[in-house]
Design a protein around this motif. Structure first.
Motif, short mmCIF file in Angstrom:
data_model
loop_
_atom_site.label_atom_id
_atom_site.label_comp_id
_atom_site.label_asym_id
_atom_site.label_seq_id
_atom_site.Cartn_x
_atom_site.Cartn_y
_atom_site.Cartn_z
N LEU A 24 3.58 39.91 85.09
CA LEU A 24 3.33 39.24 83.81
C LEU A 24 2.41 38.06 84.11
O LEU A 24 2.74 37.21 84.93
CB LEU A 24 4.65 38.79 83.19
CG LEU A 24 5.70 39.91 83.08
CD1 LEU A 24 7.03 39.34 82.62
CD2 LEU A 24 5.23 41.01 82.15
N ASP A 30 4.17 37.56 77.51
CA ASP A 30 5.01 37.93 78.64
C ASP A 30 6.46 38.19 78.27
O ASP A 30 7.07 39.15 78.76
CB ASP A 30 5.00 36.82 79.71
CG ASP A 30 3.68 36.72 80.43
OD1 ASP A 30 2.86 37.64 80.31
OD2 ASP A 30 3.48 35.72 81.13
N GLY A 34 8.23 41.76 78.63
CA GLY A 34 9.40 41.96 79.49
C GLY A 34 10.54 42.63 78.74
O GLY A 34 11.17 43.55 79.27
N VAL A 65 16.36 39.34 80.47
CA VAL A 65 14.93 39.38 80.80
C VAL A 65 14.21 38.27 80.05
O VAL A 65 13.42 37.52 80.63
CB VAL A 65 14.32 40.76 80.48
CG1 VAL A 65 12.80 40.71 80.47
CG2 VAL A 65 14.82 41.80 81.48
N VAL A 69 12.39 35.28 82.12
CA VAL A 69 10.93 35.21 82.03
C VAL A 69 10.52 33.91 81.33
O VAL A 69 9.55 33.25 81.74
CB VAL A 69 10.34 36.44 81.33
CG1 VAL A 69 8.85 36.27 81.03
CG2 VAL A 69 10.57 37.69 82.18
N LEU A 82 8.44 41.00 87.44
CA LEU A 82 9.69 41.48 86.87
C LEU A 82 9.99 42.85 87.46
O LEU A 82 9.13 43.73 87.45
CB LEU A 82 9.57 41.58 85.34
CG LEU A 82 10.72 42.26 84.59
CD1 LEU A 82 12.03 41.51 84.78
CD2 LEU A 82 10.36 42.39 83.12
N VAL A 95 13.49 38.52 88.73
CA VAL A 95 12.29 37.81 88.29
C VAL A 95 11.85 36.89 89.44
O VAL A 95 12.65 36.10 89.93
CB VAL A 95 12.54 36.99 87.01
CG1 VAL A 95 11.34 36.14 86.65
CG2 VAL A 95 12.89 37.93 85.86
#
Length: 159
Positions: A24, A30, A34, A65, A69, A82, A95
């Motif tokens: 990402l 992003d 994700g 996630v 992220v 990821l 991550v």
């Protein structure tokens, strides 16, 4: 989604590694990217590998996630990696970012607005780990794929 021979560490002893990964790059999409990757991955896990994935697992995976992220984008410059992988009856969410500072959950404070992401992740995960890497850090959370009968999440036992 990648499949291949099982590595020695972390895979089912007699099965393929079921995983997917994405870099990402900070273009503003992003977090959504994700979440979409996680949903598509678990949908394929059900369809192609016949593994049970509860709606709760689908929702919690996307939430974790999103939180991980978001934290990586907020605190670390540069790309975020990821990786999603099936480990038996768990989905492992990893991550990586380039900032070596490990996250720390803050003390519970009902009056605090925001900064609850790590608390949420730790509350819903069956496993959580944060560790420094030679470059940056790697955050790992593991979630049960299926709910147990009676509504308890597999891996957690009622108090």
């Amino acid at each position: 989604m990648e499949t291949g021979p099982a590595p020695e560490e972390g895979a089912a002893p007699d099965g393929p590694v079921i995983q997917t990964s994405a870099a990402l790059v900070g273009d503003g999409a992003d977090i959504a990217q994700g979440r979409h990757l996680a949903a598509a991955f678990l949908t394929r896990v059900q369809a192609e590998h016949g593994l049970a994935v509860s709606q709760r697992a689908m929702d919690l995976t996307q939430l974790v996630v999103s939180e991980l992220v978001t934290n990586a984008r907020k605190y670390a410059p540069g790309p975020v990696l990821l990786n999603l992988r099936i480990l038996g009856d768990l989905v492992e969410i990893v991550v990586w970012d380039c900032d070596p500072v490990l996250p720390m959950a803050r003390a519970a404070d009902a009056g605090r607005v925001g900064q609850h992401g790590l608390e949420i992740v730790m509350a819903v995960a069956q496993g959580f780990e944060a560790r420094r890497e030679p470059v940056g850090k790697r955050i790992t959370a593991r979630l049960a794929l299926a709910d147990e009968p009676g509504g308890a999440v597999a891996g957690h036992r009622p108090p």
